[in-house]
Design a protein around this motif. Structure first.
Motif, PDB file in Angstrom:
ATOM      1  N   ILE A  16       0.841  -1.192   0.000  1.00 39.67           N
ATOM      2  CA  ILE A  16       0.000   0.000   0.000  1.00 39.67           C
ATOM      3  C   ILE A  16       0.878   1.245   0.000  1.00 39.67           C
ATOM      4  O   ILE A  16       1.783   1.374   0.821  1.00 39.67           O
ATOM      5  N   LYS A  18       2.052   5.097   0.624  1.00 37.01           N
ATOM      6  CA  LYS A  18       1.836   6.043   1.717  1.00 37.01           C
ATOM      7  C   LYS A  18       0.892   7.149   1.245  1.00 37.01           C
ATOM      8  O   LYS A  18       0.952   7.586   0.100  1.00 37.01           O
ATOM      9  N   ILE A  19       0.010   7.589   2.128  1.00 35.23           N
ATOM     10  CA  ILE A  19      -0.941   8.647   1.793  1.00 35.23           C
ATOM     11  C   ILE A  19      -0.202   9.900   1.336  1.00 35.23           C
ATOM     12  O   ILE A  19      -0.635  10.586   0.411  1.00 35.23           O
ATOM     13  N   SER A  20       0.938  10.180   1.947  1.00 35.00           N
ATOM     14  CA  SER A  20       1.699  11.372   1.574  1.00 35.00           C
ATOM     15  C   SER A  20       2.146  11.326   0.113  1.00 35.00           C
ATOM     16  O   SER A  20       2.296  12.364  -0.524  1.00 35.00           O
ATOM     17  N   GLN A  21       2.324  10.106  -0.441  1.00 41.45           N
ATOM     18  CA  GLN A  21       2.709   9.974  -1.850  1.00 41.45           C
ATOM     19  C   GLN A  21       1.528  10.196  -2.785  1.00 41.45           C
ATOM     20  O   GLN A  21       1.708  10.421  -3.972  1.00 41.45           O
ATOM     21  N   LEU A  22       0.331  10.137  -2.250  1.00 38.71           N
ATOM     22  CA  LEU A  22      -0.875  10.269  -3.068  1.00 38.71           C
ATOM     23  C   LEU A  22      -1.540  11.629  -2.973  1.00 38.71           C
ATOM     24  O   LEU A  22      -2.499  11.892  -3.683  1.00 38.71           O
ATOM     25  N   SER A  23      -1.046  12.484  -2.102  1.00 40.80           N
ATOM     26  CA  SER A  23      -1.759  13.735  -1.826  1.00 40.80           C
ATOM     27  C   SER A  23      -1.968  14.583  -3.074  1.00 40.80           C
ATOM     28  O   SER A  23      -3.042  15.154  -3.256  1.00 40.80           O
ATOM     29  N   SER A  25      -2.335  13.610  -6.187  1.00 37.62           N
ATOM     30  CA  SER A  25      -3.393  12.999  -6.991  1.00 37.62           C
ATOM     31  C   SER A  25      -4.757  13.158  -6.336  1.00 37.62           C
ATOM     32  O   SER A  25      -5.758  13.385  -7.018  1.00 37.62           O
ATOM     33  N   VAL A  26      -4.818  13.043  -5.026  1.00 38.71           N
ATOM     34  CA  VAL A  26      -6.085  13.199  -4.314  1.00 38.71           C
ATOM     35  C   VAL A  26      -6.601  14.633  -4.469  1.00 38.71           C
ATOM     36  O   VAL A  26      -7.785  14.857  -4.712  1.00 38.71           O
ATOM     37  N   TYR A  35     -14.508  11.287  -9.212  1.00 34.69           N
ATOM     38  CA  TYR A  35     -13.821  10.308  -8.367  1.00 34.69           C
ATOM     39  C   TYR A  35     -13.795   8.909  -8.976  1.00 34.69           C
ATOM     40  O   TYR A  35     -13.300   7.979  -8.367  1.00 34.69           O
TER      41      TYR A  35
END
Length: 133
Positions: A16, A18-23, A25-26, A35
């Protein structure tokens, strides 16, 4: 009595991000208000798959699950075949039930073959026996 050692096979090993790597794109997804399919993130993902996996040749479409993907792929590759001809798909018996459902939906008859206990893949001997039948 000696114990039989079985090969270690990992069914699920999560990776999975890390959320920080997806910020980034989000935030782009949130700004677009889309979405799901056809949004900028989904289109970018499909384009990158074609580039990285197929050298920029062909098309890619994301689907909601693997069963739908199998159904689409089977329909696509058989679109020019004679519907009167009996068609079979050989598949390992150790598979998800929805895979056989996708085969049936596409108009094929699934032929389930035994698996090789060493690697859990379809057994070559079992496939050959089904082909001879």
């Amino acid at each position: 009595m000696t114990e039989m050692s079985l090969p270690e096979i990992s069914f699920i090993r999560s990776n999975i991000p890390k959320i920080s790597q997806l910020s980034e794109s989000v935030i782009a997804m949130e700004n677009s208000g889309i979405y799901t399919n056809y949004g900028p993130i989904n289109q970018k993902f499909e384009k990158r798959l074609v580039e990285q996996m197929f050298g920029g040749e062909g098309q890619c479409v994301t689907v909601c699950n693997a069963t739908i993907g199998l159904m689409m792929a089977l329909k696509y590759v058989t679109r020019h075949t004679n519907p009167e001809r009996q068609r079979y798909i050989i598949m390992p018996s150790f598979t998800f039930a929805a895979a056989a459902h996708a085969v049936l939906w596409a108009g094929f008859i699934p032929l389930l073959c035994d698996i090789d206990p060493q690697d859990w893949m379809a057994s070559h001997d079992a496939e050959q026996a089904l082909l001879q039948q």
